[in-house]
Design an enzyme around this catalytic site. Sequence first.
Site, PDB file in Angstrom:
ATOM      1  N   GLU A 185       7.719   3.744   6.020  1.00  6.75           N
ATOM      2  CA  GLU A 185       6.298   4.061   5.848  1.00  6.75           C
ATOM      3  C   GLU A 185       5.783   4.946   6.986  1.00  6.75           C
ATOM      4  O   GLU A 185       4.948   4.542   7.796  1.00  6.75           O
ATOM      5  CB  GLU A 185       5.506   2.761   5.671  1.00  6.75           C
ATOM      6  CG  GLU A 185       5.930   2.074   4.376  1.00  6.75           C
ATOM      7  CD  GLU A 185       5.304   0.719   4.138  1.00  6.75           C
ATOM      8  OE1 GLU A 185       4.194   0.470   4.638  1.00  6.75           O
ATOM      9  OE2 GLU A 185       5.935  -0.106   3.466  1.00  6.75           O
ATOM     10  N   GLU A 484      -2.078   2.472  -0.135  1.00  7.72           N
ATOM     11  CA  GLU A 484      -2.661   1.501   0.804  1.00  7.72           C
ATOM     12  C   GLU A 484      -3.007   2.128   2.159  1.00  7.72           C
ATOM     13  O   GLU A 484      -3.956   1.700   2.810  1.00  7.72           O
ATOM     14  CB  GLU A 484      -1.716   0.306   0.979  1.00  7.72           C
ATOM     15  CG  GLU A 484      -0.373   0.671   1.587  1.00  7.72           C
ATOM     16  CD  GLU A 484       0.621  -0.498   1.621  1.00  7.72           C
ATOM     17  OE1 GLU A 484       0.491  -1.418   0.811  1.00  7.72           O
ATOM     18  OE2 GLU A 484       1.530  -0.465   2.475  1.00  7.72           O
TER      19      GLU A 484
END
Length: 678
Positions: A185, A484
């Site tokens: 990520e 997100e």
Amino acid sequence: MKKTFEHGQRVLFAVSFILVLLISGCGSGPQNSGEVTSPDGRMFLVFNLKNDSACYAVFRDGNPVINNSQLGISLDEMVDFAGNFTIDGFETSSFSETWEQPWGEKREILNEYNELVVHLSVKESGPEKLDIVFRVFDDGVAFRYVFPEQEGLKEFKIMDELTEFNFTANHDVWWQPAYRPDRYEYLYNKSRLQEVADTMHTPLTIEAGDDLYISVHEAALTDYASMTLFHKGSNKLECDLVPWSDGVKVYAEAPFSTPWRTIQIGETSGDLIESYMILNLNEPNCLEDVSWIKPAKYVGIWWEMHINKSTWGQGPNHGATTANVKKYIDFAAENNFGGVLVEGWNLGWDTDWWNDGNGFNFTTPYPDFDIKEITDYAACRGVELVGHHETGCAVENYEAQMEDAYAFYEKYGVNYIKSGYVNPRGMNSKEWHHSQFGVRHYRKALETAAKHQIMLDVHEPIKATGIRRTYPNMMTREGSRGMEFNAWGPDGGNPPEHETILPFTRLLGGPMDFTPGIFNIALPENPNNQVNTTLAKQLALYVVIYSPLQMAADLPANYEEQPAFQFIRDVPVDWEDTRGLNGEIGEYVTIVRQDRNSEDWFLGSITNEQERSLTVSLDFLDPDTKYKAVTYKDGAEAHYKDNPLDIRIEEKEVAAGMSITLHLAAGGGQAVHFSKLK
Ligand code: NOJ
Ligand code: CA
């Protein structure tokens, strides 16, 4: 128009390459090298011994793509497979088949290649046999190491893999750092090969000029450590296997095969998008019955937690209450969505779970979540619950409950599970997600899921390497920065270029659960953040980012009275065909896909922070009919920063043979639905 590399040129070329090897003292004669070409004759791979080391080189149309690069594997035994080789023999063969994906971005996949197997021996006593299998496709090359059954090699430990990728120049490389607490990520970096001072994850993508795009990755990562890459001087990358906490890279037992090392090679960036080499290198479907495996769109109790409107844990704002879930079920039923994801339903969320997931219990719902009532209600409305297992990376705790946990959901008719592995210190707080330990765990979960007829959507996953061909219940996964990050990313979320990089990097591994569809882009709940796209770009992401499970991530209230929501209602999640129409990595990309269950086509086009116009030909449409095109485009004043909601919806008649011009605002996009006019 693609050129075919003629046989005569190829032979001439092979002879000159072998001559070079001889002159440079790299080999002792033609018996020390073997070659294999792609079915279309353009791709060419040479295996050779250089000072008794195993090497390979790759060419396209006679031009080097990968210069001579070393191969080999070091064990902890007295004898390793790093050099000192002699060639025992070569075997060549050809293969061609067309197989059907049960679901996917394209129904019929051509798997066609020529193969060269090199049988090697190490010139020492002890275990000595190693095979290297090369496959050359029209869209790239792949190879794997095979340890045959042999005297003295039973259980063994791999301590290093010496595989090199020796590029021909200091190319531009798109990469993500490896060995970081947030796994995959991170934003992608673009650097020159020689500037990279870090270890990088794959897929790693190289721009080697206007007509050469290369992606290095692996296929069929089943019981091995992930391959990461580091810069080894000059233009060379070398494999670095992710270790166990005890330093061993791989525990193995002969006979044993490594994953495939893959080099996809395209003339355009779109060629990479249309390459199915990774899937082709995986074993065929091993599940007898796949009738229970279904792509779906879903909504869920999810974004409301990420924007702090409700909580995963108990309390006055608990999200996963029976009443709240029923509201989402109603919304899903009214809009023809297949699933409702519910996070925060089970015991364990009231702890410091992201540091220690041992408090999670996967069969005990919170008292305000009545799973029987919910699943009965969902079934009546033709909707399914999408279950959720956040493990906090307490793998031991999860595996101890795994059988019961999957049986529990199966009992209530839940056959989708999203799982999660948040924990900056890794699995059981000590093993890398991408190590062989991690790979084994993800496989165990997948096999257990298949046994209970459950489909998986894994967050914080192991990277995608095409396992979905063998286990078609491996639907989708995260494995990059998804939506997100826009809710809470301390850096302000994903920059507009992010989604224009993904199709050429992360998505080459396989589908991603990015969770698009945020309409309340300004995020009034989180004043420091906003989604860095226009509304039209949110729609285009449903086509650009492929996933068989695709979420409409926003709160149902934010879709009310929004004409643009019609595109999300209409867009399919299972495709007959996919084409990459244009693209420049980090700048823009346009993808079209044909619905598998109708003759409709859908187009998604997105840009980075640059406003731009792109002209695309509609030649993908059936030439015999006219189509209605419903276009969802950025308005004249749209801008991702201060005017993201300016959208125009237009209808017009179009046909193959025409071109359309797509005007994309800064951070914008366009989505088009083409349906045949009767
Ligand atoms: C991280 C996942 O990516 C996200 O989707 C999920 O909501 C949280 N973990 C909690 O499990
Ligand atoms: Ca995540």
